[in-house]
Write a protein that holds these residues in place. Sequence first.
Motif, PDB file in Angstrom:
ATOM      1  N   THR A 429      32.063   5.902  79.375  1.00 20.84           N
ATOM      2  CA  THR A 429      31.587   5.280  78.132  1.00 20.84           C
ATOM      3  C   THR A 429      30.537   4.218  78.432  1.00 20.84           C
ATOM      4  OG1 THR A 429      33.720   5.685  77.059  1.00 20.84           O
ATOM      5  CG2 THR A 429      32.287   4.007  76.076  1.00 20.84           C
ATOM      6  N   GLU A 430      30.809   3.378  79.435  1.00 15.37           N
ATOM      7  CA  GLU A 430      29.864   2.308  79.789  1.00 15.37           C
ATOM      8  C   GLU A 430      28.538   2.878  80.271  1.00 15.37           C
ATOM      9  OE1 GLU A 430      31.344  -0.652  82.417  1.00 15.37           O
ATOM     10  OE2 GLU A 430      33.275  -0.839  81.389  1.00 15.37           O
ATOM     11  N   LEU A 431      28.614   3.954  81.113  1.00 19.19           N
ATOM     12  CA  LEU A 431      27.378   4.537  81.624  1.00 19.19           C
ATOM     13  C   LEU A 431      26.584   5.196  80.503  1.00 19.19           C
ATOM     14  CD1 LEU A 431      25.580   5.187  84.031  1.00 19.19           C
ATOM     15  CD2 LEU A 431      26.992   7.207  84.489  1.00 19.19           C
ATOM     16  N   ALA A 432      27.279   5.833  79.577  1.00 18.43           N
ATOM     17  CA  ALA A 432      26.583   6.456  78.451  1.00 18.43           C
ATOM     18  C   ALA A 432      25.894   5.391  77.595  1.00 18.43           C
ATOM     19  CB  ALA A 432      27.572   7.264  77.607  1.00 18.43           C
ATOM     20  N   ASP A 433      26.587   4.252  77.375  1.00 22.30           N
ATOM     21  CA  ASP A 433      25.982   3.164  76.592  1.00 22.30           C
ATOM     22  C   ASP A 433      24.774   2.587  77.323  1.00 22.30           C
ATOM     23  OD1 ASP A 433      27.910   3.517  74.677  1.00 22.30           O
ATOM     24  OD2 ASP A 433      29.179   1.849  75.358  1.00 22.30           O
ATOM     25  N   ALA A 434      24.920   2.388  78.638  1.00 27.83           N
ATOM     26  CA  ALA A 434      23.817   1.836  79.433  1.00 27.83           C
ATOM     27  C   ALA A 434      22.622   2.787  79.415  1.00 27.83           C
ATOM     28  CB  ALA A 434      24.280   1.599  80.870  1.00 27.83           C
TER      29      ALA A 434
END
Length: 484
Positions: A429-434
């Motif tokens: 989730t964090e990588l997708a947001d970044a």
Amino acid sequence: MNTPPIQLTNSKTRRKEPFTPIDPTNVRMYVCGPTVYDRAHLGNARPAIVFDVLARLLRHVYGRDHVTYVRNFTDVDDKINARAAAEKRPIAEITEETTRWYLEDMAAIGVAEPDHMPRATAYIAQMVEMIGVLIDKGHAYAAEGHVLFRVDSWREGYGKLSGRTVDDMIAGARVEVAPYKENPMDFVLWKPSDDATPGWDSPWGRGRPGWHIECSAMAKALLGDTFDIHGGGNDLMFPHHENEIAQSCCANDTASMANVWLHNEMLQVEGKKMSKSLGNFFTVRDLLDGHGPGGQRVPGEVIRFVMLSTHYRKPMDWTEEKAREAERELRTWRDLANPADQTGTPAAEVLAALRDDLNTPQAITELRRMARSLKNTQADDVAAVTVNDFAASARMLGLLEDNATMGAWVFDGAVERDAAALMLEEFQTELADARETAKQTKDFSTVDRMKAMLVDAGVEVRMSKDGVELIPGPDFDPARLETL
């Protein structure tokens, strides 16, 4: 709708043809088993798995009680004698131990025990009797304590399985011809034994059988003069199977020993022939215990999946990458099949693939299609039915068996994996947001840094227009992610 017949590629005719059993209520198959002098190497596992799947298919089509499957143990052999002498142990102790090893290792890769597993030493009397019949009919002769099959007595049939002529074989022979042979191609049925070598009394003196006669005698005793299918690795086609045919047809006055001959291709490791000299030789037990390539434990179900991913008539290349991919896929399949019971029906497409010359790669492709369908199913009632059929279809290949031997590996370290899976979900989730932020700012440094750290922790990072996917690899170390 008419059910298509089973099609099998018959080595004898060199073509794929419909399988028609001699007696549909008693379908009979003989497969050459191991010589029990050591652990089964990975190549030994391939015919065991291939013919286990064929036995499953035959039982599904003709009925469990209408199939007789025989796989022998060769427990009298010069390699066994040599090991017993080197270790100063009784031969019977060695063969008992190695037979037990073989059965344990085959069970670990999901191979069910055949209906009969005869040991050569229990059929010496039948071998002596068959040799006597061959001598009486002029197909064999005694010479210097040996008995040899007279190939010239059956020139019209010898070599047809392997596609060779006797004259060509003699011309190409490079072995030293024993002086007691009438013809260089004559092969041993009985040979003398000294006091230090296992032996049995016979009309030709104390001795022991040649390799080939044992299968002819055991097959006759358990399956009759002629039966449906004879199988084994293609390295056995000549001389072993060729000699079996000659002995059996001449002793039994039959036109054939088996109607269908099936041979699986050999195994390679990382594109090379498996060999001790190349350092790529390992046993089934090595893989199971983590002593094979890469030092990682390879579950028996994974070994089976990799083997079945290649058609039995093609060379099979074992690679670490295939094993990793198989483990990931099987974990997914077992998660999908978790609520399944035993009421399912194998899918018609999976059965059709197996009926088509045991096309296990196509069957796996159909199982993948079913798995995708399960993932996309929203209605629980529809999913439950599909799950049962999916599990039943996989069981036709000996996969997703609901027992401790084949399924327990999935739960090894389950708690740790569940925690790691939750951690990866957060990072995904964090990588997708970044990544979305970077698309706006054109600054991908954070994305690159996160990706590099994930890769360093043993995670495969897949990015596409559909999003981000994180896949734990065999070297995945969740502890490294804590620094993120």
